[in-house]
Design an enzyme around this catalytic site. Sequence first.
Site, PDB file in Angstrom:
ATOM      1  N   HIS A 132      26.916  52.967 -27.281  1.00 57.58           N
ATOM      2  CA  HIS A 132      27.353  54.355 -27.148  1.00 57.58           C
ATOM      3  C   HIS A 132      27.640  54.927 -28.534  1.00 57.58           C
ATOM      4  O   HIS A 132      27.532  54.224 -29.545  1.00 57.58           O
ATOM      5  CB  HIS A 132      28.597  54.449 -26.258  1.00 57.58           C
ATOM      6  CG  HIS A 132      28.341  54.148 -24.814  1.00 57.58           C
ATOM      7  ND1 HIS A 132      28.022  55.127 -23.898  1.00 57.58           N
ATOM      8  CD2 HIS A 132      28.326  52.974 -24.149  1.00 57.58           C
ATOM      9  CE1 HIS A 132      27.832  54.566 -22.717  1.00 57.58           C
ATOM     10  NE2 HIS A 132      28.012  53.253 -22.840  1.00 57.58           N
TER      11      HIS A 132
ATOM     12  N   ARG B 114      25.049  65.372 -21.356  1.00 55.65           N
ATOM     13  CA  ARG B 114      25.558  63.997 -21.315  1.00 55.65           C
ATOM     14  C   ARG B 114      25.133  63.241 -20.055  1.00 55.65           C
ATOM     15  O   ARG B 114      24.862  62.043 -20.098  1.00 55.65           O
ATOM     16  CB  ARG B 114      27.091  64.039 -21.392  1.00 55.65           C
ATOM     17  CG  ARG B 114      27.820  62.728 -21.123  1.00 55.65           C
ATOM     18  CD  ARG B 114      29.316  62.981 -21.109  1.00 55.65           C
ATOM     19  NE  ARG B 114      30.087  61.848 -20.606  1.00 55.65           N
ATOM     20  CZ  ARG B 114      30.691  60.966 -21.371  1.00 55.65           C
ATOM     21  NH1 ARG B 114      30.610  61.058 -22.688  1.00 55.65           N
ATOM     22  NH2 ARG B 114      31.394  59.979 -20.828  1.00 55.65           N
TER      23      ARG B 114
ATOM     24  N   GLU C   2      30.465  51.298 -29.968  1.00 52.41           N
ATOM     25  CA  GLU C   2      30.409  52.733 -30.252  1.00 52.41           C
ATOM     26  C   GLU C   2      29.936  52.910 -31.688  1.00 52.41           C
ATOM     27  O   GLU C   2      30.620  52.533 -32.635  1.00 52.41           O
ATOM     28  CB  GLU C   2      31.788  53.370 -30.054  1.00 52.41           C
ATOM     29  CG  GLU C   2      32.203  53.515 -28.605  1.00 52.41           C
ATOM     30  CD  GLU C   2      31.765  54.849 -28.016  1.00 52.41           C
ATOM     31  OE1 GLU C   2      31.258  55.692 -28.788  1.00 52.41           O
ATOM     32  OE2 GLU C   2      31.946  55.054 -26.797  1.00 52.41           O
TER      33      GLU C   2
END
Length: 506
Positions: free
Chosen positions: A290, A222, A366
Site C-alpha cells: 500500500h 480508491r 506502506e
Amino acid sequence: MANRETPLEVSGTHMNLHSYAAHRNLPKIALIKINRTTANRLKAPSTAGTEKRKASRTPSVAVSRLMQLPRPDVLNCYLSYNDIIMYLEYLRVRYSEFVKIHTLGLSYERRPIRAIEIHWNSDSNLWAQAKENRIRSAPVYSAELQQLEICEPQKGRNTVFIEGGTHAREWITVTVALHCIHQLTEKNIRHRELLRKLRFFIVPVVNPDGYEYSKNTNPRWRKNRRPHPDDGYVGTDCNRNFDIHWDKCKSKAKKNTYPGDKPFSEPETKALAQMLHKLAPKVLLFLSLHSYAQCIMYPWGYSKSLPTNYKLMESVAMAARNAIKTHSGRYYRVGSISSITKRIIAGSVVDYAYGVVKIPLALVMELPSNEYGFQPPVEKISPLSAESWCGIREMCKHAYELKAQIDKEEQQPIQLLTENGVETNDTEPTMQLEMLKEEAMSIRSKNHKNPEEIAERPSCSELVEDAKRVIRPQFIVRGDSTTNAISPRTASRDYFSSLLNFELEM
C-alpha cells in the site's frame, strides 16, 4: 582427432573446439582427452548438408510467440492494465520452465485478475537445468536432479504471497509488485539462492477496474467499480471487505472506506481469498503493498491487542527496515496496524490472512511517502521500486530463517485453556481464546431471542466451535454460465484447484 580450428555444430551453433570447451565450461586441458568417437560425433557435416538443415529449420512455437510479444517498460512508467497482462504473458512464454500464470477470477467489469507463480524448483525447470549442464544428446541422470533439488524445502511452508493494487490510486504498489516479478524472472541469476528456497505468488493488481478508472478518469479514486443500486454510489473498499470483524467499522457508501453490503460482497476480494485458502498450508509470508505511510505493519487492525507471535512478524519487518535504511537512508516505522494508524481498521486482508487463513507471517508495507503521494513522479519510480525490493528481499530471507521454528511450532499439539485445566486439540488451527469467546458470545446473543437461554458458563469446546462457524468464509463464485454456492464445510480443495487453474483466452 578433429582439427581444433574445424567448426563444430553444437545445438545449432558453429564453433571450434576451443570455443566448445568455453561453451561447456571445460578447462583447455580437457581438449586433449576427447576421444575419437566423441570427435567424430561432433565433426562438422558437409556444407551441403548444413545448408539443407538450415533451410528446413523452423523456429519453435514458443520462440515465435515470444517474438510477437512486445516487452513493456515495467521499470520507468505506470503501465496500463492491458500492458501488465501483456508483460505477464511475455514472462510466461520466455520462462516457461518456472513461470505460470493463474487467473483468480473476474472483476465486476470482467477483467481477469491474474497471479504469476515463480517456482524455480518445478520439475520442468530442474530437467532444463540438468540438460544445460550436458551435451543435448546425452542422457540426464537422476543424480544431477538430486543435486539441483538440495535447496528445495520439501516439507512445511515455502511460499511467499505478494499482492498490490488493492486501492486503485496507489499506482506505485503495482509498479513495485512488477519490479519484484522482474527481479525474480529476468534477473533470476542474481537471486538463485532465494529462488531455490522459496516459491513466489504475486498478484500485481487486485483491483483492475479501479486501477484503470484511476489512471484514465479520476486519479484520486480508491475503491473498486461495482455500483450500489440502492443509493446510486459506486465502489467498495476492497481492504475492508474481508470476513474478519467486518462489522466493526461501518461507513456510508459515499465514503472511501465503505466496507460493502456484507463480507466478500466484491468479486475481487472473493478471488483473492480463494487463492489464499488454496495455498494456505504452504504460505510462509503474506505481504500486502500500500502507500503512502512509509511503514511496515502487522496485525491486528481491528483491535489494539497484539497477536501471539507478533515478535516474529516484528523481526521480519525490522529486517526490511534495516535493509532499506542501509540502501537509501529512508526510515520506515514498524508496529501493529492499529498502533501506527491510530485507528481501528476492520475487514482487512492482512488480518484475514493471519487470523483466518492462518498464515504465520502477515505484513503490510506502506510505501513512501508524504512528499510523493500516491503516484510519485515518473523519475522516482525506479529508485523507489529498487529500495522497496531491497526490503522485500530481506523480508523473504528472514522469513526463511524462521521457517524451521514455525514448522516445528505447527507440528506441536494445540492446547486450549479451560476452567479445569488444559484441553488438547490436534486437528483444528489455533486462535486466541479471548477472541473466540468474544465471537461465540456475540453470535449466541444474535441467535437467541431470550438472553436467559444463553448458558452461563459454556464449555470451551462449544465456544471454539461457535466462533469458528462465525469466521469461516462463505463464497458465492460466479462463473461464465453457472453460479455455485460453496459452504465452508463442504468446499473441497479440488474446487479451489479448478478455480486456480481456470484460464482466460488472451
